[in-house]
Design a protein around this motif. Structure first.
Motif, PDB file in Angstrom:
ATOM      1  N   GLY A 172       2.851  -5.980  -7.283  1.00 16.77           N
ATOM      2  CA  GLY A 172       3.810  -6.496  -6.601  1.00 16.77           C
ATOM      3  C   GLY A 172       4.815  -5.576  -6.147  1.00 16.77           C
ATOM      4  O   GLY A 172       4.801  -4.413  -6.638  1.00 16.77           O
ATOM      5  N   ARG A 174       9.468  -5.207  -6.721  1.00 15.33           N
ATOM      6  CA  ARG A 174      10.804  -5.420  -7.386  1.00 15.33           C
ATOM      7  C   ARG A 174      11.633  -6.100  -6.289  1.00 15.33           C
ATOM      8  O   ARG A 174      11.787  -5.438  -5.369  1.00 15.33           O
ATOM      9  N   PHE A 194       8.270 -11.119  -9.385  1.00 16.63           N
ATOM     10  CA  PHE A 194       7.977 -11.206  -7.938  1.00 16.63           C
ATOM     11  C   PHE A 194       7.150 -12.359  -7.561  1.00 16.63           C
ATOM     12  O   PHE A 194       7.492 -12.877  -6.704  1.00 16.63           O
ATOM     13  N   HIS A 201      10.801  -9.963   1.797  1.00 17.22           N
ATOM     14  CA  HIS A 201      10.617  -8.566   1.371  1.00 17.22           C
ATOM     15  C   HIS A 201      10.620  -7.536   2.533  1.00 17.22           C
ATOM     16  O   HIS A 201      10.536  -6.122   2.103  1.00 17.22           O
TER      17      HIS A 201
END
Length: 247
Positions: A172, A174, A194, A201
């Motif tokens: 994943g 941050r 995450f 994102h």
């Protein structure tokens, strides 16, 4: 909402470039048998649905826990060369690389992740006669047993792959940190921060690392780690345009 157990296509707002299909495969963990079956499914899908640009992306964690880590890398090394497959680094590969190239005493932490299965697949024994080998001796034994092609394969691993509106990583990212500023520790190991994030994102994150019962598709991420080594289910998704199909 997640996919649940359905294998019907799911459409997202995110999309890939035209005439492009990506086959993404979750954590394999030594299940060379399941990988072979998955590759056959990909080949069959391409025969039935030819497309101009097809790319395979493997999300890492090829070794440990399952019985045949060596056989997994044998197959992936061929896909990398013959099909230009993208092979991402998982946290298990990172620990293996650290043991091979840096500090042999990382063996004790690697052992907790399933190292013994990996060593056995390369024919490396923990004992020499009646004496247990030291971490340094195990490192030397594995270095000797590791085929040159496997060493080169490990050198070719990358931490991310991006195409269209999708970013492929092992664990994943941050949340809130620009993609170009992500650090490798998070890309390989992150979980709760995450997994619990609902923010946009910037790309749909396709990942593994955290086993789930069925592939999950959310508005900001897709998890395709279905615990192959213990469940017997290795998930592969085909992404084309804005459609995600579980093969």
């Amino acid at each position: 909402m997640p996919f649940g157990s359905t294998h019907h296509p799911r459409t997202n707002a995110a999309s890939l470039p035209a005439n492009t299909r990506i086959y993404a495969v979750g954590d394999i963990h030594g299940r060379s048998d399941l990988l072979s079956e998955t590759i056959d499914r990909i080949e069959d899908d391409l025969r039935r649905r030819p497309i101009q640009h097809a790319r395979e992306v493997y999300l890492g964690d090829y070794v440990d826990r399952g019985p045949d880590s060596k056989g997994v890398i044998d197959q992936l090394a061929v896909r990398l060369v013959q099909r230009s497959a993208v092979c991402l680094r998982g946290n298990h590969e990172a620990v293996l690389e650290s043991f091979l190239r840096d500090d042999p005493h990382t063996f004790h932490s690697w052992a907790q992740l399933g190292a013994l299965h990996t060593l056995a697949s390369y024919g490396v024994s923990l004992r020499s006669g009646t004496i247990t080998k030291s971490p340094l001796e195990l490192q030397k034994s594995l270095r000797h047993a590791l085929p040159r092609t496997h060493d080169l394969f490990l050198q070719c691993l990358t931490n991310t792959f991006s195409c269209g509106d999708f970013l492929f990583v092992h664990a994943g990212i941050r949340p809130g940190l620009p993609i170009l500023e992500q650090n490798s520790e998070d890309l390989l190991w992150i979980r709760d921060e995450f997994l619990n994030s609902t923010i946009d994102h910037g790309k749909i994150i396709v990942h593994g690392h955290t086993p789930v019962d069925h592939p999950q598709i959310f508005n900001n991420r897709i998890n395709i780690d279905t615990g192959a080594w213990f469940s017997g289910v290795l998930t592969c998704i085909a992404i084309e345009g804005s459609t995600v199909l579980v093969l």
